[in-house]
Design a protein around this motif. Sequence first.
Motif, PDB file in Angstrom:
ATOM      1  N   ALA A 205       0.826  -1.209   0.000  1.00 33.08           N
ATOM      2  CA  ALA A 205       0.000   0.000   0.000  1.00 33.08           C
ATOM      3  C   ALA A 205       0.860   1.259   0.000  1.00 33.08           C
ATOM      4  O   ALA A 205       0.583   2.227  -0.720  1.00 33.08           O
ATOM      5  CB  ALA A 205      -0.931  -0.007   1.214  1.00 33.08           C
ATOM      6  N   GLY A 206       1.931   1.260   0.817  1.00 32.67           N
ATOM      7  CA  GLY A 206       2.815   2.415   0.860  1.00 32.67           C
ATOM      8  C   GLY A 206       3.535   2.644  -0.445  1.00 32.67           C
ATOM      9  O   GLY A 206       3.661   3.785  -0.918  1.00 32.67           O
ATOM     10  N   TYR A 207       4.011   1.559  -1.065  1.00 28.91           N
ATOM     11  CA  TYR A 207       4.702   1.673  -2.349  1.00 28.91           C
ATOM     12  C   TYR A 207       3.768   2.220  -3.434  1.00 28.91           C
ATOM     13  O   TYR A 207       4.131   3.141  -4.177  1.00 28.91           O
ATOM     14  CB  TYR A 207       5.246   0.310  -2.755  1.00 28.91           C
ATOM     15  N   LEU A 208       2.566   1.664  -3.518  1.00 31.16           N
ATOM     16  CA  LEU A 208       1.624   2.102  -4.554  1.00 31.16           C
ATOM     17  C   LEU A 208       1.168   3.538  -4.325  1.00 31.16           C
ATOM     18  O   LEU A 208       0.988   4.299  -5.280  1.00 31.16           O
ATOM     19  CB  LEU A 208       0.415   1.159  -4.585  1.00 31.16           C
ATOM     20  N   THR A 209       1.002   3.912  -3.050  1.00 28.50           N
ATOM     21  CA  THR A 209       0.600   5.283  -2.748  1.00 28.50           C
ATOM     22  C   THR A 209       1.641   6.273  -3.224  1.00 28.50           C
ATOM     23  O   THR A 209       1.323   7.289  -3.849  1.00 28.50           O
ATOM     24  CB  THR A 209       0.376   5.455  -1.234  1.00 28.50           C
ATOM     25  N   ARG A 210       2.917   5.996  -2.919  1.00 30.16           N
ATOM     26  CA  ARG A 210       3.971   6.912  -3.356  1.00 30.16           C
ATOM     27  C   ARG A 210       4.091   6.922  -4.871  1.00 30.16           C
ATOM     28  O   ARG A 210       4.173   8.000  -5.493  1.00 30.16           O
ATOM     29  CB  ARG A 210       5.312   6.543  -2.721  1.00 30.16           C
ATOM     30  N   ARG A 211       4.079   5.765  -5.487  1.00 29.26           N
ATOM     31  CA  ARG A 211       4.273   5.704  -6.934  1.00 29.26           C
ATOM     32  C   ARG A 211       3.193   6.476  -7.678  1.00 29.26           C
ATOM     33  O   ARG A 211       3.491   7.322  -8.536  1.00 29.26           O
ATOM     34  CB  ARG A 211       4.292   4.247  -7.388  1.00 29.26           C
ATOM     35  N   TYR A 212       1.931   6.194  -7.338  1.00 30.78           N
ATOM     36  CA  TYR A 212       0.848   6.834  -8.089  1.00 30.78           C
ATOM     37  C   TYR A 212       0.543   8.239  -7.583  1.00 30.78           C
ATOM     38  O   TYR A 212       0.073   9.082  -8.344  1.00 30.78           O
ATOM     39  CB  TYR A 212      -0.396   5.943  -8.042  1.00 30.78           C
ATOM     40  N   GLY A 213       0.844   8.514  -6.304  1.00 32.30           N
ATOM     41  CA  GLY A 213       0.674   9.871  -5.793  1.00 32.30           C
ATOM     42  C   GLY A 213       1.638  10.837  -6.442  1.00 32.30           C
ATOM     43  O   GLY A 213       1.251  11.932  -6.867  1.00 32.30           O
ATOM     44  N   GLU A 214       2.914  10.438  -6.537  1.00 31.81           N
ATOM     45  CA  GLU A 214       3.902  11.292  -7.193  1.00 31.81           C
ATOM     46  C   GLU A 214       3.610  11.434  -8.681  1.00 31.81           C
ATOM     47  O   GLU A 214       3.793  12.504  -9.274  1.00 31.81           O
ATOM     48  CB  GLU A 214       5.313  10.715  -6.983  1.00 31.81           C
ATOM     49  N   LYS A 215       3.160  10.359  -9.297  1.00 36.07           N
ATOM     50  CA  LYS A 215       2.856  10.401 -10.728  1.00 36.07           C
ATOM     51  C   LYS A 215       1.703  11.344 -11.034  1.00 36.07           C
ATOM     52  O   LYS A 215       1.713  12.077 -12.027  1.00 36.07           O
ATOM     53  CB  LYS A 215       2.520   8.984 -11.214  1.00 36.07           C
ATOM     54  N   ALA A 216       0.708  11.349 -10.147  1.00 35.48           N
ATOM     55  CA  ALA A 216      -0.480  12.163 -10.398  1.00 35.48           C
ATOM     56  C   ALA A 216      -0.289  13.610  -9.979  1.00 35.48           C
ATOM     57  O   ALA A 216      -0.731  14.531 -10.681  1.00 35.48           O
ATOM     58  CB  ALA A 216      -1.675  11.561  -9.658  1.00 35.48           C
ATOM     59  N   LYS A 217       0.380  13.846  -8.840  1.00 32.54           N
ATOM     60  CA  LYS A 217       0.447  15.202  -8.278  1.00 32.54           C
ATOM     61  C   LYS A 217       1.858  15.767  -8.175  1.00 32.54           C
ATOM     62  O   LYS A 217       2.031  16.959  -7.916  1.00 32.54           O
ATOM     63  CB  LYS A 217      -0.168  15.200  -6.876  1.00 32.54           C
ATOM     64  N   GLY A 218       2.874  14.901  -8.347  1.00 30.65           N
ATOM     65  CA  GLY A 218       4.244  15.369  -8.216  1.00 30.65           C
ATOM     66  C   GLY A 218       4.796  15.132  -6.827  1.00 30.65           C
ATOM     67  O   GLY A 218       4.049  15.017  -5.856  1.00 30.65           O
ATOM     68  N   ARG A 219       6.143  15.068  -6.728  1.00 30.12           N
ATOM     69  CA  ARG A 219       6.788  14.756  -5.460  1.00 30.12           C
ATOM     70  C   ARG A 219       6.598  15.860  -4.422  1.00 30.12           C
ATOM     71  O   ARG A 219       6.421  15.582  -3.228  1.00 30.12           O
ATOM     72  CB  ARG A 219       8.275  14.497  -5.675  1.00 30.12           C
ATOM     73  N   THR A 220       6.607  17.122  -4.855  1.00 30.09           N
ATOM     74  CA  THR A 220       6.447  18.222  -3.905  1.00 30.09           C
ATOM     75  C   THR A 220       5.103  18.143  -3.197  1.00 30.09           C
ATOM     76  O   THR A 220       5.011  18.260  -1.968  1.00 30.09           O
ATOM     77  CB  THR A 220       6.579  19.573  -4.624  1.00 30.09           C
ATOM     78  N   TRP A 221       4.028  17.925  -3.961  1.00 30.07           N
ATOM     79  CA  TRP A 221       2.704  17.795  -3.347  1.00 30.07           C
ATOM     80  C   TRP A 221       2.655  16.588  -2.435  1.00 30.07           C
ATOM     81  O   TRP A 221       2.117  16.667  -1.321  1.00 30.07           O
ATOM     82  CB  TRP A 221       1.643  17.640  -4.440  1.00 30.07           C
ATOM     83  N   TYR A 222       3.231  15.489  -2.889  1.00 31.05           N
ATOM     84  CA  TYR A 222       3.167  14.250  -2.125  1.00 31.05           C
ATOM     85  C   TYR A 222       3.852  14.406  -0.769  1.00 31.05           C
ATOM     86  O   TYR A 222       3.303  13.998   0.271  1.00 31.05           O
ATOM     87  CB  TYR A 222       3.826  13.109  -2.905  1.00 31.05           C
TER      88      TYR A 222
END
Length: 363
Positions: A205-222
């Motif tokens: 869950a943590g891996y998928l959250t980071r991968r798709y969160g950064e992809k959708a909103k960017g690392r700064t937002w994440y």
Amino acid sequence: MTRTDRPAAVVGTMSVLDRFLPVWIGGAMVVGLLFGRMVPTLGEALGRVELDGISLPIAVGLLVMMYPVLAKVRYDRLDTVTGDRRLLIGSLALNWVVGPALMFAVAWLLLPDLPEYRTGLIIVGLARCIAMVIIWNDLAGGDREAAAVLVAINSVFQVIMFAGLGWFYLSVLPGWLGLEQATIDTSPWQIAKSVLIFLGIPLVAGYLTRRYGEKAKGRTWYEDRFLPRIGPWALYGLLFTIVVLFALQGDQITSRPLDVVRIAVPLLVYFVVMWGSGILLGAAMGLGYARTTTLAFTAAGNNFELAIAVAIATYGVSSGQALAGVVGPLIEVPVLVGLVYVALALRARFPDTRRAPALTKEF
């Protein structure tokens, strides 16, 4: 020591939740014990629904506790950890050579007349860290990526070695030494299920959250928006787990205080020696503060949920072995919280100047 390196200054950067963590944990223990004592049927109700031999509320609390920290891991940096052979070898030696042997020694030295408690403690010593250690490491400013890798590696070793080491330390070694022998009844599949549930689910869950969160909103937002929102849930999950755990065994713990003290002494010795060994080894190998701290906490922490599940499945829920497993986190939680502050006080003595990333408003 600079102003910002002083322990008081570091504590001043913590959120209110972090700063008074020992108070919240102590309160959670008291609430759980009172519930368990005042409502005798509560333990039976909470334990009625189980997940892999663990009460479902405890399982939920563990999953909630681990997910936010694993969502913070920079999975693109894991190769820097796996390439550090000193860290990996040091962790494996502490966890699978020193840890079980130390618990065997202190259990026999301090509980020679209490075989049930002694066996329960040896089982605790064999169940290496996969859950709460991630919280302690984060609070002390350890290397988050290193903690994730070491926990994962120890989980694999746990599946492979737990049953065999249990047989060795409970039956073979006592026989060689002319001591009383015991048995342990568990299978690699039972241990694998525990690891897959309590580490695998939040890790994926943590891996998928980071991968798709950064992809959708960017690392700064994440990292600046999303992580601060979910961060406090790690400690909420921890406190909830403690309340439920002590509610389940509140009657046993409060009705047998002298037994709890007898069990607590070897546990206290074990946690302090293991943590201190990790600090000394990391410092000797020149790992720097962050990875030395991670080495120490992953060596001192234990997988209490697995130990309790094995003790209950093998010896029964009201057995002395199960009580020893339950007393494990009763001692581990306050001791390792205290060692978090000791680690922060020692930070300025390490040559590296990196700041602890976890002690911010993320929590």
